[in-house]
Scaffold this motif. Structure first.
Motif, PDB file in Angstrom:
ATOM      1  N   HIS A 179      -1.120  -4.164   4.238  1.00 44.87           N
ATOM      2  CA  HIS A 179      -2.540  -3.859   4.456  1.00 44.87           C
ATOM      3  C   HIS A 179      -3.427  -4.915   3.829  1.00 44.87           C
ATOM      4  O   HIS A 179      -3.979  -5.765   4.479  1.00 44.87           O
ATOM      5  N   GLU A 180      -3.539  -4.783   2.496  1.00 45.91           N
ATOM      6  CA  GLU A 180      -4.510  -5.573   1.756  1.00 45.91           C
ATOM      7  C   GLU A 180      -3.961  -6.979   1.541  1.00 45.91           C
ATOM      8  O   GLU A 180      -2.890  -7.144   0.970  1.00 45.91           O
TER       9      GLU A 180
ATOM     10  N   CYS B 146       0.843  -1.196   0.000  1.00 45.10           N
ATOM     11  CA  CYS B 146       0.000   0.000   0.000  1.00 45.10           C
ATOM     12  C   CYS B 146       0.880   1.248   0.000  1.00 45.10           C
ATOM     13  O   CYS B 146       2.036   1.211   0.431  1.00 45.10           O
TER      14      CYS B 146
HETATM   15 ZN   LIG Z   1      -3.902   0.144   2.088  1.00 44.30          ZN
END
Ligand SMILES: [Zn+2]
Ligand SMILES: [Zn+2]
Length: 146
Positions: free
Chosen positions: A83-84, A58
């Motif tokens: 994050h993802e 990210c």
């Molecule tokens: Zn993110």
């Protein structure tokens, strides 16, 4: 297969399964990431453990990497970035009834409070108490398991 092969088979059969330690990518300093053990808490009734298969990098991860900061957040002690993420459900808590081990999942990187005006109005992304992966003091998901 000759005698040698049989011998190897015999050894493999007796070998104990290797308990693999969960490892994660910790941001420890500017431009410095270390792969270190990441101990997971035991699973609560509403928790799910996921074997991670993919993690996006990210913009905030890059900010943290370059400056140890992002917006008002500052990394003051080693933090797992990422994050993802997506992966496969490994274990579910006793109250979880919409997922089973083996399910493939993409993970929402934030948990909102579900009590404030923003949450009740459906704009949970604006929740002031949002807890995000890889936002101090919450570790991220660039790990074998989360
Ligand atoms: Zn993110
Ligand atoms: Zn909220």
């Amino acid at each position: 297969m000759g005698k040698g092969g049989q011998k190897i088979y015999g050894l493999a059969k007796k070998a104990k399964p290797v308990q693999q330690e969960n490892m994660a990518a910790y941001l420890v300093d500017v431009n410095t990431i270390k792969i270190l053990p990441f101990k997971l808490p035991s699973i609560g009734p509403n928790d799910v453990r996921i074997r991670i298969k993919a993690v996006g990098i990210c913009g905030s991860d890059v900010h943290y990497l370059k400056t140890m900061k992002c917006a008002d957040f500052e990394v003051k002690e080693p933090m797992v970035i990422g994050h993802e993420c997506a992966g496969i459900v490994d274990k579910v808590g006793s109250e979880v009834n919409h997922l089973v081990p083996g399910d493939r999942v993409a993970v929402e990187p934030g948990i909102s409070c579900s009590r404030c005006q923003q949450c009740k109005g459906g704009q949970y992304n604006l929740c002031p108490d949002m807890k995000f992966f890889a936002t101090p003091p919450v570790h991220g998901s660039l790990a074998n398991q989360v």
